[in-house]
Design an enzyme around this catalytic site. Structure first.
Site, short mmCIF file in Angstrom:
data_model
loop_
_atom_site.label_atom_id
_atom_site.label_comp_id
_atom_site.label_asym_id
_atom_site.label_seq_id
_atom_site.Cartn_x
_atom_site.Cartn_y
_atom_site.Cartn_z
N GLU A 96 -26.76 -13.30 2.81
CA GLU A 96 -26.82 -14.48 3.40
C GLU A 96 -27.84 -15.50 2.41
O GLU A 96 -29.06 -15.16 2.49
CB GLU A 96 -27.09 -14.57 4.79
N CYS A 138 -31.76 -22.67 6.08
CA CYS A 138 -30.88 -22.34 5.08
C CYS A 138 -29.78 -23.27 5.82
O CYS A 138 -28.87 -23.79 4.97
CB CYS A 138 -30.38 -21.09 5.16
N GLU A 183 -30.99 -26.70 -3.88
CA GLU A 183 -31.48 -26.47 -2.54
C GLU A 183 -33.17 -26.72 -2.69
O GLU A 183 -33.95 -25.99 -3.41
CB GLU A 183 -31.33 -25.23 -2.43
N LYS A 242 -37.68 -4.36 4.67
CA LYS A 242 -38.57 -5.00 3.42
C LYS A 242 -38.95 -6.27 3.96
O LYS A 242 -38.06 -7.20 3.38
CB LYS A 242 -38.15 -4.62 2.33
#
Ligand code: NAD
Length: 506
Positions: free
Chosen positions: A267, A301, A400, A192
C-alpha cells in the site's frame, strides 16, 4: 475545550515519565527486550522536539529471534478453535477501547497528528479487531466445485508467520488494520513499526497480551528500515510481507523478498484528484476537498492533493477555498481545537516547505495561501499551503508532497478532467463531484485508481477493497480481500467412485 486540553496534557505527562525511564523496547515472545546489541536511538516529539524515549535499535539478530518465536507459535495459534481465537480478538478490541484516551494522546505527541483525529484512530483500531473477530468463524471456508467423478472443495489455511511493516502517518490505526486480519487468519506476526513513530506499537502489543494473546503470536521489533525492515523481508521463516509506505520502499521490498519468494502486499503513495464539476453541490465539494487534504496534517495517502475544478466555477470556488485554508487552525495537536499539527519531523518539514519553492520558482504556479513556517511555534510546523493556476505536468501536480499542500488545476471538459486525473504515476483514490449521475459513473470507470468516491469524502466501509493501482500499490485489503492475502487456498479432490485410471506398464 480548555478543560479537555488540560486533561490531555495531564494524561500525556503521566505517561511520559515511565516511557522515558524504561525506553521503548521490543516485545518478542511475550517478553520486553532491549536490542541484543544494546543499541538505542532517540525518538522525539515533532511538537516541541523534546525527547520522548530511547528506542531499541534492533538488527538481524533481533528479527531472527522474533521470526523464530512467531514460527514456534504458529501451529498452536492457527489450530486454535476459531471461537477462542475470535474471543481473544474481541478482548484486544476491548483493551484498546479502555485505553483509547491514552493511545490518542501518545499518538498525537509522537506523530503531531491532532487529537481530534487520533481519538477516532483508537476507536477505529478497536473496530478493526472487532470486525475481523466476527469473520474468524468463516475465515477457512472455501468453495465446492464438483466434477462428474470427483468432488472438489477448497479450504483456506493461514500462510504462516508474516511480517508487517507500517509507516509513521497513522501508525496506530494502520497497524491494527494489518495485524487484526493477520491474526484472524491464524497467522503469527512480526511487526516493524516506523522508526519515527514507535510509541503506540509496543503499547498495542502489550494490550494484546493483556487480553490473553499467547506468547510469540505477535512480536514487535523496533529499528530502521534498512536494517530491521530489510532483515524481516529477507527472513526465510516469514512467508509474506504486508507493507504500507513509500513507493520506492515498496519496490525495494519486492527485491529483498524475491530470493525467499515472499508474497507481498504493498500500500503505497498517492497523488489523488478531487474532480469538481460545475453542476456539483459546490458547498459539499468544498468541505470534502478541504477535509481530504488538510485533515491528518495532509500526511494521508488517500488525500486529494490535486483539485481539478471546472473553469466556469473556478473563481467563486477558489475564493471560498482561499478563505477557508487561511482560517485553518495550526497549533498544538493536543489542543482539541487544533486542525493542523506539526509534520512528523524536521526532514519531512523541510521537504514539504521545499515544495512551495518548487511551486513558485520551478513550476511557475500561483501561491494563493501559506508557504513557510508559522511564527511562534517551535516544532516541525508548516503553514497550510494552496497553489492555483497549475497544470498537470508541474512537479506540485505530479509528486507526493504528503503535507497540508493543495494544487488547483482548471479543466474545461469531462475528457480533459480524465486526462489530467490520469496524468500521474499514482492511482490510489479519486473523488468525483457532480449531480449528473451518468457522468459520475463514467468518470469513476475512466479514472485510474483503486478506489473512487462519488459525491463523498473517503468514508471507509470495512468489507470493501482498499488498495491502489499503478505506483500506488499491489493487492487489496479489507473484508475477504485480507483473507486472500494472509491465507492459502488449498484444493482437495475426492474420487466419488472407481473412475478410470490410465494403466502404464500394465
Ligand atoms: P517509508 O517507506 O519511508 O517507511 C515505511 C516503513 O518501511 C517504515 O517502517 C520504514 O522503516 C520501513 N522501511 C524503509 N526502508 C525499508 C526497507 N529497505 N526494507 C523494509 N522496510 C523498510 O514510508 P513513510 O515515509 O514512513 O510513510 C509515508 C508513505 O507511506 C507515503 O508515501 C504514503 O503515501 C504511504 N502510505 C500509504 C498508505 C496506503 O494505504 N496506500 C497508507 C499510509 C501511508
Amino acid at each position: 475545550m480548555l478543560q479537555m486540553y488540560k486533561k490531555n496534557k495531564k494524561l500525556l505527562n503521566a505517561a511520559l515519565g515511565p516511557l522515558k525511564a524504561k525506553g521503548i523496547r521490543n516485545l518478542i515472545n511475550g517478553e520486553s527486550l532491549a536490542a541484543k546489541s544494546q543499541k538505542t536511538f532517540k525518538n522525539s516529539s515533532p511538537i516541541d522536539n523534546n525527547l520522548i524515549a530511547e528506542v531499541a535499535a534492533s538488527d538481524l539478530a533481533d528479527i531472527d529471534t522474533a521470526a523464530k518465536a512467531s514460527m514456534a507459535a504458529f501451529k498452536a495459534w492457527s489450530n486454535l478453535p476459531h471461537k477462542e481465537r475470535r474471543d481473544i480478538l474481541y478482548a484486544i478490541a476491548a483493551e484498546i477501547e479502555a485505553n483509547a484516551e491514552l493511545i490518542a494522546v501518545l499518538e498525537s505527541y509522537d506523530t503531531g497528528q491532532p487529537i481530534r483525529f487520533t481519538k477516532k484512530a483508537a476507536i477505529r483500531g478497536a473496530a478493526n479487531f472487532r470486525y475481523f473477530a466476527d469473520k474468524v468463524i468463516d475465515a477457512r471456508n472455501g468453495l465446492s466445485t464438483p466434477d462428474t467423478n470427483h468432488l472438489n472443495f477448497t479450504v483456506k489455511q493461514a500462510i504462516g508467520p508474516v511480517g508487517i511493516i507500517t509507516p509513521w502517518n497513522a501508525p496506530f490505526m494502520l497497524s491494527t488494520w494489518k495485524i487484526a486480519p493477520a491474526l484472524a487468519s491464524g497467522c503469527t506476526v512480526v511487526h516493524k513499526p516506523a522508526e519515527l513513530s514507535p510509541v503506540t506499537a509496543t503499547l498495542l502489543c502489550q494490550l494484546a497480551h493483556k487480553a490473553g494473546l499467547p506468547k510469540g503470536v505477535w512480536n514487535v521489533v523496533h529499528g530502521f528500515g534498512h536494517t530491521v525492515g530489510k532483515a524481516l523481508t529477507e527472513h526465510p521463516d516469514i512467508k509474506a510481507i504486508a507493507f504500507i509506505g513509500a513507493t520506492t520502499t515498496g519496490s525495494m521490498i519486492m527485491q529483498q523478498g524475491a530470493p525467499t519468494l515472499k508474497r507481498v502486499h504493498l500500500e503505497l503513495g498517492g497523488q489523488n484528484p478531487s474532480i469538481v464539476f460545475a453542476d456539483a453541490d459546490l458547498d459539499r465539494a468544498l468541505d470534502s476537498t478541504i477535509f481530504m487534504k488538510y485533515s491528518l496534517n495532509g500526511e494521508r495517502c488517500t488525500s486529494n492533493s490535486r483539485l481539478l475544478i471546472e473553469k466556469s466555477v473556478y473563481q467563486p470556488f477558489v475564493k471560498k477555498l482561499i478563505a477557508r485554508v487561511k482560517n485553518l487552525k495550526v497549533g498544538d495537536p493536543l489542543d482539541p481545537t487544533t486542525e493542523i499539527g506539526p509534520m512528523i519531523g524536521k526532514t519531512h518539514q523541510e521537504k514539504v516547505l521545499s515544495y512551495s519553492e518548487i511551486g513558485i520558482k520551478e513550476d511557475g504556479a500561483t501561491l494563493l495561501v501559506g508557504s513557510g513556517k508559522p511564527k511562534g511555534l517551535k516544532g516541525c510546523y508548516v503553514n497550510p499551503t494552496l497553489f492555483g493556476d497549475a497544470n498537470k505536468d508541474m512537479r506540485i501536480s505530479q509528486e507526493e508532497v504528503f503535507g497540508p499542500f493543495l494544487t488547483i488545476i482548471p479543466f474545461e471538459t469531462e475528457a480533459e478532467a480524465v486526462e489530467i486525473a490520469n496524468a500521474v504515476n499514482y492511482g490510489l483514490t479519486a473523488y468525483i463531484w457532480t449531480k449528473d449521475s451518468a457522468k459520475g459513473h463514467r468518470m469513476a470507470l475512466n479514472v485510474e485508481s483503486g478506489m473512487v468516491w462519488i459525491n463523498s469524502q473517503n468514508v471507509r466501509h470495512l468489507p470493501t477493497p482498499f488498495g491502489g493501482v499503478k505506483n500506488s500499490g499491489i493487492g487489496r485489503d479489507g473484508g475477504e480481500y485480507s483473507f486472500e492475502f494472509y491465507m492459502e487456498t488449498k484444493n482437495i479432490c475426492v474420487a466419488l467412485g472407481d473412475h478410470p485410471i490410465p494403466k502404464l506398464g500394465a
